[in-house]
Design an enzyme around this catalytic site. Structure first.
Site, PDB file in Angstrom:
ATOM      1  CD  GLU A 164      13.979  12.849  50.248  1.00 12.26           C
ATOM      2  OE1 GLU A 164      13.926  12.550  49.055  1.00 12.26           O
ATOM      3  OE2 GLU A 164      14.572  13.844  50.692  1.00 12.26           O
ATOM      4  CG  ASP A 165      15.902   9.728  47.439  1.00 10.10           C
ATOM      5  OD1 ASP A 165      15.855  10.528  48.395  1.00 10.10           O
ATOM      6  OD2 ASP A 165      16.579   9.934  46.421  1.00 10.10           O
ATOM      7  CG  ASP A 197      22.768  11.698  55.093  1.00  8.82           C
ATOM      8  OD1 ASP A 197      23.050  11.432  56.271  1.00  8.82           O
ATOM      9  OD2 ASP A 197      23.637  11.825  54.218  1.00  8.82           O
ATOM     10  CG  PHE A 247      27.495   8.116  49.152  1.00  6.01           C
ATOM     11  CD1 PHE A 247      26.873   9.314  49.438  1.00  6.01           C
ATOM     12  CD2 PHE A 247      27.610   7.731  47.826  1.00  6.01           C
ATOM     13  CE1 PHE A 247      26.376  10.125  48.426  1.00  6.01           C
ATOM     14  CE2 PHE A 247      27.119   8.528  46.808  1.00  6.01           C
ATOM     15  CZ  PHE A 247      26.502   9.733  47.109  1.00  6.01           C
ATOM     16  NE  ARG A 258      20.070  11.238  39.437  1.00  5.74           N
ATOM     17  CZ  ARG A 258      20.057  11.887  40.609  1.00  5.74           C
ATOM     18  NH1 ARG A 258      19.451  11.356  41.636  1.00  5.74           N
ATOM     19  NH2 ARG A 258      20.641  13.066  40.732  1.00  5.74           N
TER      20      ARG A 258
HETATM   21  C1  PRP Z   1      19.608  13.733  48.395  1.00  3.93           C
HETATM   22  C2  PRP Z   1      18.491  12.749  48.670  1.00  3.93           C
HETATM   23  C3  PRP Z   1      17.596  13.520  49.628  1.00  3.93           C
HETATM   24  C4  PRP Z   1      18.568  14.370  50.412  1.00  3.93           C
HETATM   25  C5  PRP Z   1      18.823  13.732  51.767  1.00  3.93           C
HETATM   26  O1  PRP Z   1      19.221  14.587  47.363  1.00  3.93           O
HETATM   27  O2  PRP Z   1      17.828  12.377  47.494  1.00  3.93           O
HETATM   28  O3  PRP Z   1      16.683  14.346  48.956  1.00  3.93           O
HETATM   29  O4  PRP Z   1      19.771  14.435  49.633  1.00  3.93           O
HETATM   30  O5  PRP Z   1      19.805  14.425  52.492  1.00  3.93           O
HETATM   31  P1  PRP Z   1      19.557  15.150  53.890  1.00  3.93           P
HETATM   32  O6  PRP Z   1      18.617  14.305  54.710  1.00  3.93           O
HETATM   33  O7  PRP Z   1      20.935  15.197  54.503  1.00  3.93           O
HETATM   34  O8  PRP Z   1      19.026  16.510  53.627  1.00  3.93           O
HETATM   35  P2  PRP Z   1      20.283  15.443  46.505  1.00  3.93           P
HETATM   36  O9  PRP Z   1      20.447  16.784  47.139  1.00  3.93           O
HETATM   37  O10 PRP Z   1      21.526  14.644  46.303  1.00  3.93           O
HETATM   38  O11 PRP Z   1      19.535  15.665  45.134  1.00  3.93           O
HETATM   39  P3  PRP Z   1      19.019  14.539  44.058  1.00  3.93           P
HETATM   40  O12 PRP Z   1      17.776  13.915  44.657  1.00  3.93           O
HETATM   41  O13 PRP Z   1      18.734  15.323  42.837  1.00  3.93           O
HETATM   42  O14 PRP Z   1      20.133  13.526  43.874  1.00  3.93           O
END
Ligand code: PRP
Length: 180
Positions: free
Chosen positions: A100-101, A104, A153, A166
């Site tokens: 996971e990137d 949050d 952010f 990205r």
């Molecule tokens: C973002 C990010 C994580 C997630 C983290 O994805 O890449 O997967 O939100 O948030 P959280 O811990 O509050 O759940 P996003 O929904 O923006 O989709 P993406 O990866 O396609 O940008």
């Protein structure tokens, strides 16, 4: 034409990211020796991290993708996680590592962990590049963590603002201009 500006406040440089990814790759290679893990990237944000990470993993492994969404184009997690595209293989009996990137609120991972557990993997762990320091984290245990960052952010290295940024090789803080 790109009218949304350019993030300049670097949180992690390309060099710092490379060092972190090398460390994580070495740890994963050591821990998963002889277990042929499947690394699952959460799209879209996790794709750059996965691509770099697997080139630092020296043991045999497979990769898979799971597309989920929780931000829905906003800068705050919506709290609703959706699976947009599912895995292409069974993970029953496999050693699974979610890649996971950014963590949050942790809601995305909490949901995905519950979904994947039901598929009876031999083991299920998480490798996250970033974790935000927030007031009420979901408390998801991360087997591997790159770096904790302030609650702001961020974009770049796979992370987006409305699908932009990205491609940036670094990670930077970003405050969107609400008038644009
Ligand atoms: C973002 C990010 C994580 C997630 C983290 O994805 O890449 O997967 O939100 O948030 P959280 O811990 O509050 O759940 P996003 O929904 O923006 O989709 P993406 O990866 O396609 O940008």
């Amino acid at each position: 034409m790109n009218t949304i500006g350019k993030p300049t406040t670097v949180v992690l440089s390309a060099e710092e990211i490379a060092g972190i990814v090398a460390r994580l790759g070495a740890e994963i290679s050591r821990d998963y020796e002889g277990r042929h893990p499947v690394l699952i990237s959460l799209l879209k944000g996790g794709v750059i991290f996965l691509a770099d990470l697997i080139r630092q993993v020296t043991i045999p492994h497979h990769i898979e993708f799971l597309q989920v969404s929780s931000y829905n184009g906003s800068t705050a997690s919506s709290g609703r996680v959706k699976i947009l595209n599912d895995l292409q293989v069974s993970i029953e009996g496999r050693h699974v590592l979610i890649v996971e990137d950014v963590v949050d609120t942790g809601m995305t991972l909490a949901y995905i962990v519950e979904v994947l557990k039901l598929r009876n993997p031999a083991s299920l762990e998480i490798c996250a590049l970033l974790r935000k320091r927030i007031a009420s984290p979901a408390g998801i245990p991360l087997r591997y963590l790159g770096r904790e960052i302030p609650d702001q952010f961020v974009v770049g290295y796979g992370l987006d603002y409305r699908e932009n940024f990205r491609h940036l090789p670094f990670i930077a803080a970003w405050e969107p201009d609400p008038t644009r």
